[in-house]
Scaffold this active site. Structure first.
Site, short mmCIF file in Angstrom:
data_model
loop_
_atom_site.label_atom_id
_atom_site.label_comp_id
_atom_site.label_asym_id
_atom_site.label_seq_id
_atom_site.Cartn_x
_atom_site.Cartn_y
_atom_site.Cartn_z
CG LEU A 1 -2.41 -0.71 1.09
CD1 LEU A 1 -3.07 -0.44 2.27
CD2 LEU A 1 -3.15 -0.19 -0.18
CG HIS A 2 4.37 1.62 -0.12
ND1 HIS A 2 4.63 2.30 1.12
CD2 HIS A 2 4.59 0.38 0.10
CE1 HIS A 2 4.86 1.44 1.89
NE2 HIS A 2 5.10 0.31 1.32
CB ALA A 3 2.83 5.44 -4.64
N PRO B 1 -1.41 2.39 -5.28
CG PRO B 1 -0.44 0.48 -5.16
CD PRO B 1 -0.17 1.70 -5.44
#
Length: 89
Positions: free
Chosen positions: A14-16, A18
């Site tokens: 769950l980075h950037a 997403p």
């Protein structure tokens, strides 16, 4: 309160991108939604900073919770979103 558990399918977790897509979807529910890693404290799923600070990686399980009318349907749609590799789309 409705809850669901789901494994993060996005290859970078769950980075950037997403995280942004997830936060937008959580906000669109109009409900107070939280997300927590296993053993961690829940954070506001409508906050990009809090979601990214979780550091949820690919394959890790998170728990989503929501309260209010339509919470079950809202969580089902968020689980479906996190079950896809949002980086590949």
């Amino acid at each position: 309160m409705a809850t669901r558990s789901v494994s993060i399918a996005s290859s970078v977790g769950l980075h950037a991108r997403p995280a942004s897509l997830f936060v937008q979807a959580a906000t669109a529910t109009g409900l107070p939604v939280t997300i927590a890693k296993e053993g961690g404290n829940p954070v506001d799923a409508r906050s990009i900073l809090m979601v990214m600070a979780l550091g949820a990686k690919h394959g890790e399980t998170v728990t989503l919770s929501a309260e209010g009318e339509g919470a079950d349907a809202a969580l089902d749609s968020l689980v479906e979103l996190l079950s896809r590799d949002l980086d590949a789309e």
